[in-house]
Design an enzyme around this catalytic site. Structure first.
Site, PDB file in Angstrom:
ATOM      1  N   TYR A 174      34.358  42.796  33.291  1.00  0.00           N
ATOM      2  CA  TYR A 174      34.407  43.188  34.701  1.00  0.00           C
ATOM      3  C   TYR A 174      35.168  44.525  34.857  1.00  0.00           C
ATOM      4  CZ  TYR A 174      33.189  38.416  36.467  1.00  0.00           C
ATOM      5  OH  TYR A 174      32.588  37.223  36.790  1.00  0.00           O
ATOM      6  N   GLY A 175      36.023  44.796  33.883  1.00  0.00           N
ATOM      7  CA  GLY A 175      36.961  45.924  34.013  1.00  0.00           C
ATOM      8  C   GLY A 175      36.323  47.291  34.095  1.00  0.00           C
ATOM      9  N   THR A 231      41.612  41.917  36.677  1.00  0.00           N
ATOM     10  CA  THR A 231      40.709  42.803  37.411  1.00  0.00           C
ATOM     11  C   THR A 231      40.289  42.136  38.729  1.00  0.00           C
ATOM     12  OG1 THR A 231      39.939  43.682  35.292  1.00  0.00           O
ATOM     13  CG2 THR A 231      38.565  44.121  37.200  1.00  0.00           C
ATOM     14  N   ASP A 234      37.678  33.373  34.835  1.00  0.00           N
ATOM     15  CA  ASP A 234      37.898  34.715  34.289  1.00  0.00           C
ATOM     16  C   ASP A 234      36.537  35.341  34.028  1.00  0.00           C
ATOM     17  OD1 ASP A 234      39.292  36.915  33.070  1.00  0.00           O
ATOM     18  OD2 ASP A 234      38.705  36.127  31.122  1.00  0.00           O
ATOM     19  N   SER A 235      36.537  36.651  33.809  1.00  0.00           N
ATOM     20  CA  SER A 235      35.299  37.355  33.460  1.00  0.00           C
ATOM     21  C   SER A 235      34.720  36.831  32.142  1.00  0.00           C
ATOM     22  CB  SER A 235      35.587  38.845  33.335  1.00  0.00           C
ATOM     23  OG  SER A 235      36.656  39.051  32.426  1.00  0.00           O
ATOM     24  N   CYS A 286      46.244  42.495  31.645  1.00  0.00           N
ATOM     25  CA  CYS A 286      44.879  42.108  31.263  1.00  0.00           C
ATOM     26  C   CYS A 286      44.987  40.837  30.428  1.00  0.00           C
ATOM     27  CB  CYS A 286      44.248  43.236  30.448  1.00  0.00           C
ATOM     28  SG  CYS A 286      42.680  42.810  29.683  1.00  0.00           S
ATOM     29  N   THR A 287      44.019  39.950  30.621  1.00  0.00           N
ATOM     30  CA  THR A 287      44.047  38.654  29.939  1.00  0.00           C
ATOM     31  C   THR A 287      44.172  38.756  28.412  1.00  0.00           C
ATOM     32  OG1 THR A 287      41.635  38.821  30.064  1.00  0.00           O
ATOM     33  CG2 THR A 287      42.722  37.333  31.617  1.00  0.00           C
ATOM     34  N   HIS A 288      43.644  39.855  27.851  1.00  0.00           N
ATOM     35  CA  HIS A 288      43.595  39.970  26.390  1.00  0.00           C
ATOM     36  C   HIS A 288      44.912  40.454  25.763  1.00  0.00           C
ATOM     37  CE1 HIS A 288      39.420  39.665  27.382  1.00  0.00           C
ATOM     38  NE2 HIS A 288      39.000  39.876  26.149  1.00  0.00           N
ATOM     39  N   CYS A 348      41.820  36.391  35.749  1.00  0.00           N
ATOM     40  CA  CYS A 348      41.425  37.773  35.457  1.00  0.00           C
ATOM     41  C   CYS A 348      42.254  38.756  36.289  1.00  0.00           C
ATOM     42  CB  CYS A 348      39.940  37.920  35.796  1.00  0.00           C
ATOM     43  SG  CYS A 348      39.282  39.542  35.437  1.00  0.00           S
TER      44      CYS A 348
END
Ligand code: DGL
Length: 263
Positions: A39-40, A72, A7-8, A184-186, A70
């Protein structure tokens, strides 16, 4: 046999969490590109270059498959990463789109780069041509989660997150979406707050967690090996003061020793 997940940054640990919940015995080596996150906000060319570098690092770790946690990167660089790898490559985008494609009006909440790529829209349309996809870029959410404001006991901070969410979710509720992808991962860390915000807007819909959908789709039976103990190795490309608290928030378990990766 083991999975290489990248992931980023540390957000991709939400995808590791989803995989470990389903398959606690699978060994995982995780790379978070903490030196270059986020990265987004970057251009497609740069995202492709970073993704290839991350995948190359993992390919030196004796892995049997690459998992792109990720969104993105999954939106912008899967073909390029696949071209460079000799092992299977899985991303979060297709599984998320597959789960969403049974609805005719879908919302996507994601980073600017993911929304601009229209990759979710294309993937959903390919499966359900009559679907309408409404995407909203929500660049303020990643920093709010990383600051820990989403889970803060301080009501004032949580209310700032709620107001921010309300700003992003209002157009989606007005568009009468029937389901929304947490693109999005978050965002899995914001799930309850997002549900509460939709409820305030009088709109109750299922939220699709792309990481969980991916975990369900990885053909793990081929990767299961009785010798595996569910070992988790974590690499990052830079130090971060908030590493432990962030990693534990994303992973929901304590994080083992962290090593530095040189890409
Ligand atoms: N991991 C990214 C994603 O899922 C979010 C953070 C970033 O912008 O790098 O899109």
């Amino acid at each position: 046999m083991k999975l290489g997940v990248f992931d980023s940054g540390l957000g991709g640990l939400t995808v590791v969490r989803a995989i470990r919940r389903l398959y606690p015995h699978v060994d995982i080596v995780y790379l978070g590109d903490t030196a270059r996150v986020p990265y987004g906000v970057r251009s497609p060319q740069v995202i492709v270059q970073y993704a290839i570098e991350c995948a190359h690092f993992l390919s030196t770790q004796k892995i049997d498959a690459v998992v792109i946690a990720c969104n993105t990167v999954s939106a912008l660089a899967i073909p390029e990463v696949k071209q460079q790898m000799t092992v299977p490559v899985y991303g979060v985008l297709e599984p998320g789109a597959r789960a969403a494609s049974k609805y005719d009006r879908v919302g996507v909440l994601a980073t600017r780069a993911t929304v601009r790529s229209q990759a979710y829209t294309r993937a959903i349309h390919a499966l359900n041509p009559k679907s309408e996809v409404v995407s909203v870029a929500s660049p303020l959410l990643v920093p709010l989660v990383e600051e820990g404001w989403a889970k803060s006991p301080n009501g004032k901070l949580t209310s700032i997150v709620s107001q921010t969410l309300s700003h992003y979710l209002e157009p989606l509720a007005h568009a009468k979406i029937q389901a929304m992808i947490l693109g999005c991962t978050h965002y899995p860390l914001l799930k309850e707050l997002i549900e509460a915000e939709f409820e305030k807007l009088g709109w109750t819909i299922p939220l699709i967690d792309s990481g969980e959908e991916l975990a369900k789709e990885i053909p793990i039976s081929n990767l299961e090996n009785p010798d595996h103990t569910g070992k988790l190795e974590v690499y990052t490309t830079d130090e971060s003061v908030t590493f432990q608290s962030m990693a534990e928030a994303f992973l929901s378990e304590s994080v083992p020793h962290v090593a530095r990766a040189k890409l």
